[in-house]
Design a protein around this motif. Structure first.
Motif, PDB file in Angstrom:
ATOM      1  N   ASN A  74       0.862  -1.170   0.000  1.00  0.00           N
ATOM      2  CA  ASN A  74       0.000   0.000   0.000  1.00  0.00           C
ATOM      3  C   ASN A  74       0.901   1.224   0.000  1.00  0.00           C
ATOM      4  OD1 ASN A  74      -1.868   1.994   0.369  1.00  0.00           O
ATOM      5  ND2 ASN A  74      -2.933   0.960   2.052  1.00  0.00           N
ATOM      6  N   ARG A  75       0.887   1.963  -1.091  1.00  0.00           N
ATOM      7  CA  ARG A  75       1.797   3.091  -1.253  1.00  0.00           C
ATOM      8  C   ARG A  75       1.527   4.191  -0.228  1.00  0.00           C
ATOM      9  NH1 ARG A  75       1.782   7.647  -4.982  1.00  0.00           N
ATOM     10  NH2 ARG A  75       3.910   8.386  -5.201  1.00  0.00           N
ATOM     11  N   LYS A  80       3.195   7.150   4.702  1.00  0.00           N
ATOM     12  CA  LYS A  80       2.894   7.604   6.055  1.00  0.00           C
ATOM     13  C   LYS A  80       3.891   7.041   7.057  1.00  0.00           C
ATOM     14  CE  LYS A  80      -2.090   8.200   5.608  1.00  0.00           C
ATOM     15  NZ  LYS A  80      -3.403   7.659   6.022  1.00  0.00           N
ATOM     16  N   GLU A  81       4.191   5.764   6.912  1.00  0.00           N
ATOM     17  CA  GLU A  81       5.141   5.123   7.827  1.00  0.00           C
ATOM     18  C   GLU A  81       6.534   5.729   7.684  1.00  0.00           C
ATOM     19  OE1 GLU A  81       6.360   2.477  10.795  1.00  0.00           O
ATOM     20  OE2 GLU A  81       4.342   3.023  10.128  1.00  0.00           O
ATOM     21  N   THR A  82       6.945   5.996   6.463  1.00  0.00           N
ATOM     22  CA  THR A  82       8.256   6.599   6.222  1.00  0.00           C
ATOM     23  C   THR A  82       8.333   8.001   6.821  1.00  0.00           C
ATOM     24  OG1 THR A  82       8.404   5.351   4.169  1.00  0.00           O
ATOM     25  CG2 THR A  82       9.959   7.155   4.447  1.00  0.00           C
ATOM     26  N   LEU A  83       7.293   8.806   6.613  1.00  0.00           N
ATOM     27  CA  LEU A  83       7.271  10.152   7.193  1.00  0.00           C
ATOM     28  C   LEU A  83       7.296  10.103   8.719  1.00  0.00           C
ATOM     29  CD1 LEU A  83       4.757  11.992   4.844  1.00  0.00           C
ATOM     30  CD2 LEU A  83       7.202  12.406   5.062  1.00  0.00           C
TER      31      LEU A  83
END
Length: 91
Positions: A74-75, A80-83
């Motif tokens: 899920n892109r 969101k997780e990376t941010l």
């Protein structure tokens, strides 16, 4: 003239099936044959002859259960997780 005809699709199907069988053989998972013998290092061509492997000729997953399906990418969730990780590392 379009080269993606029936012959091309059959060749691609065979190519992908061979790659899958080589991948399964590379993992080195022992295979139990129908006669009860155990093959610790099967060759990809021997795996392709087995009855259970015929499913992989037309599809990458044999069924839609949670074990065979694998993880979904899920892109939006990835971004969101990376941010979130970046923000936490900045604090």
């Amino acid at each position: 003239m379009d080269k993606r005809n029936k012959l091309w699709r059959r060749q691609q199907m065979a190519r992908v099936f061979k790659a899958r069988m080589i991948l399964y053989a590379a993992y080195g998972i022992p295979v139990i044959r129908e006669d009860g013998s155990i093959d610790n290092h099967p060759h990809w061509f021997e795996l392709a002859k087995d009855k259970w492997a015929k499913v992989y000729q037309t599809t990458g997953t044999p069924c839609s259960c949670w074990m065979c399906r694998g993880e979904k990418y899920n892109r939006k969730e990835y971004k969101k997780e990376t941010l979130r990780i970046i923000r936490e590392s900045m604090e």
